[in-house]
Scaffold this motif. Structure first.
Motif: not given
Length: 114
Positions: A30-33, A59, A74, A78-79
């Protein structure tokens, strides 16, 4: 979504991801910013403002080990990244054979990604 588009409020829902296997970069973690939970209440103008002010953070992607936990608001952008490995992604209702092939006859089936 946000409960207010006018005011930033504290987190009221969060995501928890606990992998059942190690998830190296090749498996598409999972990638988050970071910081974007503030921008998503009015995404386009707030992201543009953050870019102009140079406050938009890069990111982040974490390699997770089996049993690690990734917990985040949430509302943050994210992706899931692409699984570029030859590994089969197996969920709690998926089934994979020892030879690496997915057994679609088992209840719930399975998915091969990559």
């Amino acid at each position: 979504g946000h409960t207010s588009i006018a005011t930033h409020l504290p987190c009221h829902v969060f995501n928890v991801f606990v992998p059942l296997v190690d998830v190296p970069l090749a498996m598409g973690p999972t990638e988050v910013r970071p910081g974007t939970q503030y921008h998503t209440r009015n995404l386009a103008p707030m992201m543009l403002a953050a870019r102009c002010k140079k406050t938009l953070r890069k990111s982040a992607v974490a390699e997770l080990g089996m049993g690690d936990a990734l917990v985040f608001d949430y509302r943050i952008l994210h992706r899931g990244r692409a699984n570029l490995s030859d590994e089969v992604v197996v969920g709690d209702d998926d089934a994979a054979r020892a030879d690496g092939e997915v057994d679609l006859c088992e209840e719930g089936g399975g998915v091969r990604r990559g």
